[in-house]
Design a protein around this motif. Structure first.
Motif, short mmCIF file in Angstrom:
data_model
loop_
_atom_site.label_atom_id
_atom_site.label_comp_id
_atom_site.label_asym_id
_atom_site.label_seq_id
_atom_site.Cartn_x
_atom_site.Cartn_y
_atom_site.Cartn_z
N GLN A 159 41.57 35.85 72.35
CA GLN A 159 40.09 35.62 72.30
C GLN A 159 39.61 34.67 71.15
N SER A 160 38.89 33.92 71.41
CA SER A 160 38.37 32.63 70.55
C SER A 160 36.73 32.63 70.38
N VAL A 161 36.30 32.89 69.37
CA VAL A 161 34.73 32.25 69.47
C VAL A 161 34.26 31.42 68.00
N ALA A 162 33.45 30.38 68.12
CA ALA A 162 33.32 29.77 66.96
C ALA A 162 31.72 30.22 66.25
N VAL A 163 31.91 30.17 64.96
CA VAL A 163 30.66 30.29 64.07
C VAL A 163 30.37 29.31 63.19
N ASP A 164 28.95 28.78 63.48
CA ASP A 164 29.06 27.57 62.54
C ASP A 164 27.49 27.85 61.64
N GLY A 165 27.27 27.08 60.95
CA GLY A 165 26.25 27.38 59.96
C GLY A 165 26.62 27.88 58.63
N LEU A 211 34.15 39.74 50.04
CA LEU A 211 34.84 38.36 49.97
C LEU A 211 34.71 37.84 48.51
N GLY A 212 35.70 37.83 47.71
CA GLY A 212 35.59 37.41 46.33
C GLY A 212 35.47 35.85 46.14
N ARG A 213 35.03 35.52 45.06
CA ARG A 213 34.80 33.94 44.67
C ARG A 213 36.03 33.04 45.00
N ARG A 214 37.18 33.69 44.66
CA ARG A 214 38.51 32.78 45.03
C ARG A 214 38.63 32.91 46.43
N ALA A 215 38.50 34.00 47.41
CA ALA A 215 38.53 33.81 48.60
C ALA A 215 37.78 32.77 49.37
N ARG A 216 36.40 32.90 48.80
CA ARG A 216 35.46 31.76 49.18
C ARG A 216 35.93 30.57 49.12
N ASN A 217 36.36 30.17 47.65
CA ASN A 217 36.72 29.00 47.70
C ASN A 217 37.78 28.37 48.52
N LYS A 218 38.85 29.50 48.69
CA LYS A 218 39.93 29.28 49.67
C LYS A 218 39.38 28.68 51.08
N MET A 219 38.40 29.57 51.53
CA MET A 219 38.12 29.28 52.65
C MET A 219 37.07 28.05 53.05
N GLY A 220 36.32 27.90 51.74
CA GLY A 220 35.28 26.78 51.88
C GLY A 220 35.67 25.54 51.84
N ALA A 221 36.91 24.98 51.36
CA ALA A 221 37.32 23.61 51.21
C ALA A 221 38.73 23.36 51.91
N LEU A 222 39.07 22.12 52.32
CA LEU A 222 40.23 21.90 52.75
C LEU A 222 41.08 20.90 51.68
N GLN A 223 42.15 20.50 52.35
CA GLN A 223 43.02 19.76 51.40
C GLN A 223 42.50 18.20 50.80
N ASP A 224 41.55 17.70 51.81
CA ASP A 224 40.91 16.31 51.59
C ASP A 224 39.61 16.52 51.08
N GLY A 225 39.19 17.82 50.42
CA GLY A 225 37.98 18.14 49.86
C GLY A 225 36.75 18.41 50.83
N ARG A 226 37.16 18.26 52.17
CA ARG A 226 36.16 18.49 52.98
C ARG A 226 35.53 20.20 53.16
N SER A 227 34.38 20.26 53.23
CA SER A 227 33.71 21.55 53.11
C SER A 227 33.74 22.15 54.51
N VAL A 228 33.85 23.51 54.52
CA VAL A 228 33.95 24.17 55.96
C VAL A 228 32.70 24.74 56.26
N SER A 229 32.20 24.50 57.41
CA SER A 229 30.81 24.79 57.80
C SER A 229 31.02 25.62 59.19
N GLN A 230 32.11 25.44 59.69
CA GLN A 230 32.30 26.10 61.18
C GLN A 230 33.71 26.49 61.27
N VAL A 231 33.95 27.90 61.57
CA VAL A 231 35.24 28.58 61.83
C VAL A 231 35.40 28.97 63.06
N LEU A 232 36.52 29.17 63.34
CA LEU A 232 36.94 29.70 64.62
C LEU A 232 37.50 31.25 64.33
#
Length: 431
Positions: free
Chosen positions: A235-241, A304-325
């Protein structure tokens, strides 16, 4: 080579395996009819998870690396599949331009490229490598671990054609997932085939679109076999924003995590499964295995701590994450040498050409294995996935299990073809 495999051999997965084996003629005919209506991706790889009670894909890559992890025994099958794929696209093809990732220093990735060059050369093509790295101004030779070499060359754009100096290809094969966006040099090409298409790149593509297509495929396949599609669908659903820095959208994320956990608990109760369900939260576009979080209780997101937020919020090339599955977690109950393992199936055109187990000794069965420290154990899919052993008790035969992996891998590949059709910007009904 078939590795020593320890897996869960009881429960619904055996019933599913039995049903798949008994239905093999109907399954192969069903695939044949689907491929008459839909074009398979040029190549793909699919990560599977076998929980013992459920077998499902959790990721489908349309720009697969890792061809160097396939055994030499698989090479003839890959060459045949490459021939079939090229013949459909450009029967008179002579020259193939292969465009790799720009992160080229990884020796494993370099060996992946060497394997692809070998496959397409044996398929009857002149193969050369053109790089998107604008710092490379002249042919550059790279020494490989096996003492062979690869030569990277700067791309040359002449009007509406992409080429190298003294090399004009009819087909361009991307082994670059375009996660940083689509370079202008690849756009508006005419009379050249670009594979996969640009809208398959992670600058455009979304995992949620893929799993919506996979849900449709899984329901069709389950109807054919008279089974519950949940056994092969996460089961899969997207969350945006979302903004992980400010906490924006975390309430919506928490609500969807809770909804998926609730649905999964109901299914576990229906099947008498005693395990505790979990979800995996991951970026909705390609992530190189980064920014992935396992959640067992929606309340955990409150802390969700600051470290976890940083881990979730950015990818390898510096792109920010605004939509997750938000995806139902599928544990892997398979082990190789006591380390957690998951099968990865490789395909070219509509054929399974090989696969391997991704193994990680330091990860748990509910964690992402595509992480530093993983290793790979090849599987001889070239023989076993197409030659199951009828009459064997479910779970007792590696060929039977591997055939089932190939079936689920092909379902994900078919879903990718649905997905690419639905998101094709040149299609009349594209919205």
């Amino acid at each position: 080579m078939v590795p020593h495999l320890i897996t869960a051999l009881t429960g619904p997965i055996n019933e599913l395996e039995q049903r798949v084996l008994e239905s093999m003629p109907a399954i192969e005919r069903w695939f044949r009819l689907e491929w008459m209506e839909h074009t398979p991706p040029f190549y793909s790889s699919v990560d599977l998870r076998n929980a013992g009670f459920k077998l499902a894909p959790v990721d489908t890559n349309l720009f697969p690396g890792g061809f160097n992890n396939l055994t030499p025994e698989m090479l003839p099958l890959a060459v045949q599949a490459a021939m079939a794929a090229i013949e459909k696209i450009c029967p008179e093809a002579k020259n193939l331009l292969l465009i790799p990732e720009q992160h080229f220093r990884n020796s494993f990735y370099q060996m992946n490229l060497a394997t692809l060059v070998r496959i397409f050369t044996m398929a009857g093509l002149n193969v050369r490598l053109g790089t998107l790295d604008e710092s490379i101004k002249e042919p550059t030779t790279i020494a490989l671990p096996d003492a062979s070499t690869l030569t990277l060359e700067p791309l040359v754009r002449q009007r509406s054609r992409l080429m190298l100096k003294d090399f004009d290809p009819c087909t361009i094969l991307l082994n670059n997932d375009l996660s940083a966006g689509t370079p202008d040099v690849l756009t508006h090409l005419h009379e050249q085939y670009l594979l996969p298409p640009l809208h398959a790149g992670w600058g455009v593509r979304r995992k949620s679109q893929h799993f919506r297509a996979y849900e449709e495929v899984a329901k069709k396949f389950a109807k054919l076999l008279g089974m519950d599609p949940w056994l092969i669908y996460p089961q899969s659903v997207a969350v945006d924003g979302l903004d992980f820095d400010t906490g924006q959208g975390l309430d919506a994320l928490q609500a969807q995590v809770d909804a998926v956990l609730t649905k999964t608990r109901r299914k576990y109760k229906e099947y008498g499964i005693q395990e505790k369900p979990f979800v995996v939260v991951k970026p909705d576009s390609g992530s190189y295995g980064m920014g992935i979080m396992t959640v067992r209780d929606a309340k955990d997101l409150d802390d969700l701590g600051r470290r976890a937020r940083n881990k979730m919020g950015a990818l390898q090339d510096g792109r920010s994450v605004s939509q997750v599955l938000v995806q139902e977690g599928v544990a892997t109950h398979e082990r190789i040498h006591e380390a957690v393992a998951e099968p990865v199936v490789y395909m070219m055109d509509r054929y399974v050409v090989g696969g391997f187990y991704r193994v990680h000794a330091e990860r748990a069965e509910d964690e992402n294995l595509n992480a530093p420290g993983s290793s790979y154990v090849p599987l001889a899919f070239a023989h076993s996935s197409h030659l199951p052993a009828p009459g064997e008790k479910p779970g007792a035969s590696a060929p039977n299990r591997f055939y089932m992996y190939g079936v689920i891998g092909r379902l994900a590949m078919l879903a990718a073809s649905y997905e690419l059709e639905a998101t094709d910007p040149d299609a009349e009904d594209y919205a």
